[in-house]
Design a protein around this motif. Structure first.
Motif, mmCIF file in Angstrom:
data_model
loop_
_atom_site.group_PDB
_atom_site.id
_atom_site.type_symbol
_atom_site.label_atom_id
_atom_site.label_comp_id
_atom_site.label_asym_id
_atom_site.label_seq_id
_atom_site.Cartn_x
_atom_site.Cartn_y
_atom_site.Cartn_z
ATOM 1 N N ILE A 213 0.859 -1.183 0.000
ATOM 2 C CA ILE A 213 0.000 0.000 0.000
ATOM 3 C C ILE A 213 0.895 1.234 0.000
ATOM 4 O O ILE A 213 1.607 1.494 0.970
ATOM 5 C CB ILE A 213 -0.924 0.027 1.229
ATOM 6 C CG1 ILE A 213 -1.729 -1.275 1.327
ATOM 7 C CG2 ILE A 213 -1.862 1.229 1.169
ATOM 8 C CD1 ILE A 213 -2.555 -1.384 2.595
ATOM 9 N N ALA A 214 0.870 1.966 -1.105
ATOM 10 C CA ALA A 214 1.645 3.198 -1.212
ATOM 11 C C ALA A 214 0.789 4.359 -0.712
ATOM 12 O O ALA A 214 -0.320 4.589 -1.212
ATOM 13 C CB ALA A 214 2.064 3.433 -2.661
ATOM 14 N N CYS A 215 1.317 5.083 0.270
ATOM 15 C CA CYS A 215 0.567 6.173 0.900
ATOM 16 C C CYS A 215 1.183 7.528 0.546
ATOM 17 O O CYS A 215 2.275 7.602 -0.031
ATOM 18 C CB CYS A 215 0.556 5.985 2.418
ATOM 19 S SG CYS A 215 -0.202 4.430 2.953
ATOM 20 N N VAL A 216 0.498 8.588 0.937
ATOM 21 C CA VAL A 216 0.939 9.940 0.583
ATOM 22 C C VAL A 216 2.104 10.407 1.440
ATOM 23 O O VAL A 216 2.818 11.334 1.067
ATOM 24 C CB VAL A 216 -0.233 10.937 0.698
ATOM 25 C CG1 VAL A 216 -1.327 10.596 -0.309
ATOM 26 C CG2 VAL A 216 -0.798 10.970 2.122
ATOM 27 N N SER A 217 2.329 9.782 2.599
ATOM 28 C CA SER A 217 3.410 10.191 3.480
ATOM 29 C C SER A 217 3.741 9.052 4.442
ATOM 30 O O SER A 217 2.985 8.071 4.552
ATOM 31 C CB SER A 217 3.022 11.440 4.287
ATOM 32 O OG SER A 217 1.967 11.132 5.193
ATOM 33 N N ALA A 218 4.859 9.195 5.151
ATOM 34 C CA ALA A 218 5.249 8.192 6.136
ATOM 35 C C ALA A 218 4.257 8.147 7.293
ATOM 36 O O ALA A 218 3.948 7.063 7.821
ATOM 37 C CB ALA A 218 6.660 8.480 6.651
ATOM 38 N N ASP A 219 3.760 9.296 7.704
ATOM 39 C CA ASP A 219 2.757 9.321 8.780
ATOM 40 C C ASP A 219 1.479 8.611 8.337
ATOM 41 O O ASP A 219 0.852 7.885 9.123
ATOM 42 C CB ASP A 219 2.445 10.766 9.177
ATOM 43 C CG ASP A 219 3.584 11.411 9.954
ATOM 44 O OD1 ASP A 219 4.414 10.659 10.525
ATOM 45 O OD2 ASP A 219 3.651 12.650 9.991
ATOM 46 N N ALA A 220 1.080 8.839 7.088
ATOM 47 C CA ALA A 220 -0.109 8.167 6.567
ATOM 48 C C ALA A 220 0.108 6.658 6.528
ATOM 49 O O ALA A 220 -0.815 5.877 6.784
ATOM 50 C CB ALA A 220 -0.451 8.697 5.180
ATOM 51 N N ALA A 221 1.331 6.244 6.214
ATOM 52 C CA ALA A 221 1.637 4.812 6.178
ATOM 53 C C ALA A 221 1.484 4.192 7.557
ATOM 54 O O ALA A 221 0.985 3.068 7.704
ATOM 55 C CB ALA A 221 3.055 4.595 5.647
ATOM 56 N N LYS A 222 1.903 4.909 8.599
ATOM 57 C CA LYS A 222 1.768 4.391 9.967
ATOM 58 C C LYS A 222 0.301 4.235 10.350
ATOM 59 O O LYS A 222 -0.086 3.258 10.983
ATOM 60 C CB LYS A 222 2.486 5.317 10.936
ATOM 61 C CG LYS A 222 3.999 5.327 10.782
ATOM 62 C CD LYS A 222 4.659 6.307 11.737
ATOM 63 C CE LYS A 222 6.171 6.325 11.542
ATOM 64 N NZ LYS A 222 6.836 7.300 12.436
ATOM 65 N N GLN A 223 -0.521 5.216 9.961
ATOM 66 C CA GLN A 223 -1.951 5.117 10.245
ATOM 67 C C GLN A 223 -2.584 3.969 9.477
ATOM 68 O O GLN A 223 -3.416 3.224 10.009
ATOM 69 C CB GLN A 223 -2.640 6.446 9.877
ATOM 70 C CG GLN A 223 -2.274 7.611 10.768
ATOM 71 C CD GLN A 223 -2.739 7.408 12.205
ATOM 72 O OE1 GLN A 223 -3.827 6.874 12.457
ATOM 73 N NE2 GLN A 223 -1.919 7.824 13.162
ATOM 74 N N THR A 224 -2.175 3.799 8.220
ATOM 75 C CA THR A 224 -2.704 2.714 7.400
ATOM 76 C C THR A 224 -2.284 1.362 7.964
ATOM 77 O O THR A 224 -3.056 0.393 7.925
ATOM 78 C CB THR A 224 -2.220 2.867 5.950
ATOM 79 O OG1 THR A 224 -2.672 4.137 5.437
ATOM 80 C CG2 THR A 224 -2.760 1.749 5.068
ATOM 81 N N MET A 225 -1.061 1.279 8.494
ATOM 82 C CA MET A 225 -0.596 0.039 9.108
ATOM 83 C C MET A 225 -1.490 -0.348 10.281
ATOM 84 O O MET A 225 -1.849 -1.519 10.450
ATOM 85 C CB MET A 225 0.844 0.172 9.590
ATOM 86 C CG MET A 225 1.384 -1.095 10.258
ATOM 87 S SD MET A 225 3.054 -0.902 10.960
ATOM 88 C CE MET A 225 2.686 0.196 12.341
ATOM 89 N N MET A 226 -1.879 0.644 11.098
ATOM 90 C CA MET A 226 -2.754 0.370 12.238
ATOM 91 C C MET A 226 -4.105 -0.153 11.766
ATOM 92 O O MET A 226 -4.674 -1.076 12.366
ATOM 93 C CB MET A 226 -2.912 1.636 13.080
ATOM 94 C CG MET A 226 -1.626 2.101 13.743
ATOM 95 S SD MET A 226 -1.795 3.690 14.601
ATOM 96 C CE MET A 226 -3.025 3.271 15.841
#
Length: 296
Positions: A213-226
């Motif tokens: 899952i490619a996200c818009v930012s590293a912070d967004a990636a952390k939220q998506t991981m959760m």
């Protein structure tokens, strides 16, 4: 949609496909395609897992009952592509290669779309022969939209349909639309989802689902991981209702990590778990399980 799925299964099981140039196929898919699922049908059908746990399911039995050709003469072929510009029934097409494409016209009614001629069968399904050995199936307004669309997947998307390895069964991508992002907060930070299903060992007894899952930012990636971890928990609960030991092994083998702006997920589906899940291929089973189980 049920009728479309049934016809898709019939085409999926009967098409005698030639080896397909996937680069050529990507060139005739609409450029604004947002979802694609490539299926190496030859590898799938040759899997012992498929033969043991899915060959006798409802859709395969229906196929064998209604198709006159002998079992030994039927070949599943090489490749199939399901593609959609809008993730709706009307926006979904199925591209296949089959040597007897012209024969299908004899059982269908011609339908004109400007300078293009399509063919309609029962249930509102339409198809067009893009070549002597290539057919595109669709429903509703799907073919009209296909004829008017600009063709050719962008390179960054076409690569997800390329052959990822000798063990790859499924591969594809999904680009969340602006509408989906607006209505679903979980999709808002996601730019692109790509996925593969591969065999794990030489015996082809286990399958691994890989998702990026490619996200818009590293912070967004952390939220998506959760969010992904929560979905894994739900999946584990579902499996636990069938077999607690399988749920434990499923969760232990799962991996969900971040890598910059990306979330990488891996899930192992062992043969025992696939055997349990195979019952879901029968009509109405999943609905009845969800109705009877208060957790879902």
């Amino acid at each position: 949609m049920k009728k479309f799925f049934a016809v898709f299964c019939l085409v999926f099981l009967t098409a005698a496909l030639f080896a397909l140039d996937k680069g050529k196929l990507a060139g005739i898919v609409p450029a604004d395609t947002t979802f694609a699922l490539g299926i190496d049908t030859a590898r799938l059908y040759s899997l012992p897992l498929f033969q043991k746990y899915f060959a006798n399911t409802f859709f395969v039995k229906s196929f064998e009952k209604n198709v006159k050709a002998g079992t030994s003469d039927r070949k599943l072929g090489q490749y199939m592509l399901i593609a959609s510009r809008s993730l709706t029934a009307d926006g979904t097409t199925v591209l296949i290669q089959m040597p007897n494409a012209a024969e299908m016209k004899k059982q269908a009614v011609p339908v004109k779309y400007g300078a293009n001629t399509a063919y309609r069968i029962g249930g509102g399904f339409e198809f067009v022969c893009l070549a002597d050995d290539m057919v595109l199936w669709s429903t509703g307004t799907g073919l009209k939209a296909y004829f008017s669309a600009e063709k050719g997947l962008p390179t960054e998307l076409a690569r997800f349909l390329a052959d990822a390895g000798s063990g790859t069964i499924f591969s594809g991508f999904m680009v969340p639309s602006a509408e989906l992002k607006k209505t679903n907060p979980m999709a808002a930070p996601v730019k692109l989802v790509s996925y593969t299903v591969d065999t794990v060992d030489k015996a082809n007894s286990d399958l691994r689902l890989g998702i990026n899952i490619a996200c818009v930012s590293a912070d967004a990636a952390k939220q998506t991981m959760m969010t992904a971890q929560q979905l894994q928990l739900v999946a584990g609960m579902f499996i636990n209702n069938m077999d607690p030991d399988l749920a434990q092994s499923f969760n232990q083998a799962a991996s969900i990590v971040t890598d910059g702006n990306n979330v990488r997920l891996k899930f192992l589906f062992t043969e025992k778990l696939i055997q349990k899940l195979s019952v879901l291929a029968e009509p109405g089973v999943l609905k009845s399980m969800m109705t009877e189980d208060s957790d879902f």
